[in-house]
Write a protein that holds these residues in place. Structure first.
Motif, PDB file in Angstrom:
ATOM      1  N   GLY A  71       0.812  -1.209   0.000  1.00  0.00           N
ATOM      2  CA  GLY A  71       0.000   0.000   0.000  1.00  0.00           C
ATOM      3  C   GLY A  71       0.839   1.248   0.000  1.00  0.00           C
ATOM      4  N   PHE A  72       0.232   2.362   0.416  1.00  0.00           N
ATOM      5  CA  PHE A  72       0.939   3.643   0.378  1.00  0.00           C
ATOM      6  C   PHE A  72       0.560   4.502   1.571  1.00  0.00           C
ATOM      7  CE2 PHE A  72      -3.068   4.479  -1.736  1.00  0.00           C
ATOM      8  CZ  PHE A  72      -3.443   5.722  -1.256  1.00  0.00           C
ATOM      9  N   TYR A  73       1.447   5.441   1.891  1.00  0.00           N
ATOM     10  CA  TYR A  73       1.223   6.485   2.890  1.00  0.00           C
ATOM     11  C   TYR A  73       1.318   7.848   2.211  1.00  0.00           C
ATOM     12  CZ  TYR A  73       1.736   3.357   6.941  1.00  0.00           C
ATOM     13  OH  TYR A  73       1.570   2.380   7.878  1.00  0.00           O
ATOM     14  N   TYR A  74       0.729   8.837   2.880  1.00  0.00           N
ATOM     15  CA  TYR A  74       0.816  10.220   2.427  1.00  0.00           C
ATOM     16  C   TYR A  74       1.147  11.060   3.664  1.00  0.00           C
ATOM     17  CZ  TYR A  74      -0.277  13.854  -1.014  1.00  0.00           C
ATOM     18  OH  TYR A  74      -0.177  14.873  -1.926  1.00  0.00           O
ATOM     19  N   SER A  75       2.431  11.334   3.897  1.00  0.00           N
ATOM     20  CA  SER A  75       2.893  11.980   5.130  1.00  0.00           C
ATOM     21  C   SER A  75       2.844  13.496   5.017  1.00  0.00           C
ATOM     22  CB  SER A  75       4.324  11.535   5.458  1.00  0.00           C
ATOM     23  OG  SER A  75       4.377  10.134   5.665  1.00  0.00           O
ATOM     24  N   ILE A  76       2.320  14.133   6.067  1.00  0.00           N
ATOM     25  CA  ILE A  76       2.157  15.584   6.112  1.00  0.00           C
ATOM     26  C   ILE A  76       2.834  16.111   7.374  1.00  0.00           C
ATOM     27  CG2 ILE A  76       0.497  17.484   6.153  1.00  0.00           C
ATOM     28  CD1 ILE A  76      -1.544  15.469   4.952  1.00  0.00           C
ATOM     29  N   ASP A  77       3.707  17.078   7.217  1.00  0.00           N
ATOM     30  CA  ASP A  77       4.378  17.681   8.366  1.00  0.00           C
ATOM     31  C   ASP A  77       3.373  18.436   9.235  1.00  0.00           C
ATOM     32  OD1 ASP A  77       6.795  16.737   7.485  1.00  0.00           O
ATOM     33  OD2 ASP A  77       7.393  18.601   6.503  1.00  0.00           O
ATOM     34  N   ILE A  78       3.525  18.289  10.550  1.00  0.00           N
ATOM     35  CA  ILE A  78       2.675  19.007  11.501  1.00  0.00           C
ATOM     36  C   ILE A  78       3.572  19.917  12.328  1.00  0.00           C
ATOM     37  CG2 ILE A  78       1.053  18.800  13.415  1.00  0.00           C
ATOM     38  CD1 ILE A  78       0.390  16.016  12.469  1.00  0.00           C
ATOM     39  N   GLY A  79       3.497  21.198  12.076  1.00  0.00           N
ATOM     40  CA  GLY A  79       4.357  22.136  12.810  1.00  0.00           C
ATOM     41  C   GLY A  79       5.802  21.875  12.492  1.00  0.00           C
ATOM     42  N   ALA A  80       6.551  21.410  13.464  1.00  0.00           N
ATOM     43  CA  ALA A  80       7.945  21.056  13.233  1.00  0.00           C
ATOM     44  C   ALA A  80       8.019  19.799  12.371  1.00  0.00           C
ATOM     45  CB  ALA A  80       8.647  20.821  14.569  1.00  0.00           C
ATOM     46  N   THR A  81       9.110  19.649  11.639  1.00  0.00           N
ATOM     47  CA  THR A  81       9.243  18.520  10.723  1.00  0.00           C
ATOM     48  C   THR A  81       9.403  17.187  11.447  1.00  0.00           C
ATOM     49  OG1 THR A  81      11.626  18.934  10.629  1.00  0.00           O
ATOM     50  CG2 THR A  81      10.257  19.938   8.915  1.00  0.00           C
ATOM     51  N   CYS A  82       9.625  17.208  12.771  1.00  0.00           N
ATOM     52  CA  CYS A  82       9.770  15.944  13.497  1.00  0.00           C
ATOM     53  C   CYS A  82       8.429  15.260  13.726  1.00  0.00           C
ATOM     54  CB  CYS A  82      10.487  16.167  14.824  1.00  0.00           C
ATOM     55  SG  CYS A  82       9.715  17.417  15.869  1.00  0.00           S
ATOM     56  N   PHE A  83       7.318  15.976  13.618  1.00  0.00           N
ATOM     57  CA  PHE A  83       5.983  15.402  13.762  1.00  0.00           C
ATOM     58  C   PHE A  83       5.315  15.295  12.391  1.00  0.00           C
ATOM     59  CE2 PHE A  83       6.689  17.209  17.976  1.00  0.00           C
ATOM     60  CZ  PHE A  83       6.285  16.165  18.797  1.00  0.00           C
ATOM     61  N   LYS A  84       4.676  14.148  12.149  1.00  0.00           N
ATOM     62  CA  LYS A  84       3.989  13.946  10.875  1.00  0.00           C
ATOM     63  C   LYS A  84       2.675  13.197  11.097  1.00  0.00           C
ATOM     64  CE  LYS A  84       8.048  13.900   7.859  1.00  0.00           C
ATOM     65  NZ  LYS A  84       8.794  13.166   6.813  1.00  0.00           N
ATOM     66  N   PHE A  85       1.724  13.501  10.229  1.00  0.00           N
ATOM     67  CA  PHE A  85       0.471  12.750  10.164  1.00  0.00           C
ATOM     68  C   PHE A  85       0.478  11.982   8.857  1.00  0.00           C
ATOM     69  CE2 PHE A  85      -4.051  12.761   8.659  1.00  0.00           C
ATOM     70  CZ  PHE A  85      -4.464  11.717   9.479  1.00  0.00           C
ATOM     71  N   SER A  86       0.243  10.660   8.920  1.00  0.00           N
ATOM     72  CA  SER A  86       0.395   9.816   7.735  1.00  0.00           C
ATOM     73  C   SER A  86      -0.820   8.919   7.538  1.00  0.00           C
ATOM     74  CB  SER A  86       1.656   8.945   7.853  1.00  0.00           C
ATOM     75  OG  SER A  86       2.809   9.738   7.981  1.00  0.00           O
ATOM     76  N   PRO A  87      -1.834   9.381   6.812  1.00  0.00           N
ATOM     77  CA  PRO A  87      -2.924   8.481   6.425  1.00  0.00           C
ATOM     78  C   PRO A  87      -2.451   7.567   5.302  1.00  0.00           C
ATOM     79  CG  PRO A  87      -3.248  10.646   5.452  1.00  0.00           C
ATOM     80  CD  PRO A  87      -2.041  10.759   6.329  1.00  0.00           C
ATOM     81  N   GLY A  88      -3.050   6.384   5.227  1.00  0.00           N
ATOM     82  CA  GLY A  88      -2.638   5.431   4.199  1.00  0.00           C
ATOM     83  C   GLY A  88      -3.757   4.489   3.809  1.00  0.00           C
TER      84      GLY A  88
END
Length: 242
Positions: A71-88
């Motif tokens: 499958g696949f993920y779509y990662s989005i930075d949240i504020g600082a680049t160390c945090f991400k939201f990744s729906p897949g």
């Protein structure tokens, strides 16, 4: 309402229009499009494939199903680049093909899965997973990024087929065979599940990804009044980041 014509007051038939409403809608649409474009610009798609072990757990009975996922993920930075939201979105396929342990598992009050050394039983499952994960990562070295992730995983069962075969000999030496198969979904095995999972991963050169994790099934998949069924998954795989 009347308007001055030079010779006196005359009726004014022009209608007033509220120009603010379409202008406001236009601004909202432009803002929404800009926000979506900004999110896409900072989002990072990736694909992943790997091995999974889907443990079919009924009370104290555990039936391991080995398989794969893709499958696949779509990662989005949240504020600082160390945090991400990744729906897949992921597809999985697994199979149980082992008869060394004796067990009877109730899907409902009419349908059962039976395993033993004398029963050639198989369970094949296909499912869709929609992970909604949050991750936190740090750079261990140049081009080496480690992270932890976790979150809910809504799950939809696509297919679950069970089959078995039994051979037995009566007192007179006659050999008989009994074979059957049926679709578990619709016969007591629920399609919908919610898992809570987490794991660890590492990105190399911002291109290649290695992950491993474990997901716990929350919902009872059985409609039986005498037993419960949960499916837990261990998974490990590799991915490519675009």
């Amino acid at each position: 309402m009347k308007a001055w014509t030079g010779d006196g007051w005359a009726p004014n038939n022009r209608k007033r229009t509220n120009k603010s409403t379409p202008l406001l809608m236009k601004k909202i649409l432009v803002a929404a499009a800009s926000l979506f474009a900004a999110i896409c610009a900072f989002a990072q798609p990736s694909v992943s494939v790997g091995y999974l072990n889907n443990t079919f757990k009924c009370d104290d009975i555990k039936l391991p199903e080995n398989g794969f996922y893709a499958g696949f993920y779509y990662s989005i930075d949240i504020g600082a680049t160390c945090f991400k939201f990744s729906p897949g979105l992921f597809f999985s396929w697994s199979i149980y093909d082992k008869s060394s342990s004796s067990a009877t598992i109730a899907l409902d009050d009419e349908h059962f899965l039976v395993t033993s050394e004398s029963v050639r039983s198989k369970m094949r499952e296909a499912a869709l997973y929609i992970p909604l994960q949050l991750s936190y990562g740090i750079d261990l070295a140049p081009k080496v990024h480690a992270f932890v992730f976790g979150g809910p995983i809504p799950t939809l069962g696509l297919s679950a087929k069970y089959s078995y075969g039994v051979e037995y000999t009566d007192s007179e030496g006659n050999v008989y065979a009994d074979n059957d198969k049926f679709q578990c979904h619709g016969n007591g095995y629920r399609r919908i599940d919610l898992k809570i999972g987490g794991g660890v991963g590492i990105d190399l050169d911002n291109r290649f990804r290695i992950t491993a994790g474990y997901d716990f099934g929350i919902f009872d998949r059985s409609k039986s009044s005498s037993s419960t069924i949960h499916t837990n998954i261990f998974h490990a795989g590799v991915g490519y980041i675009f």
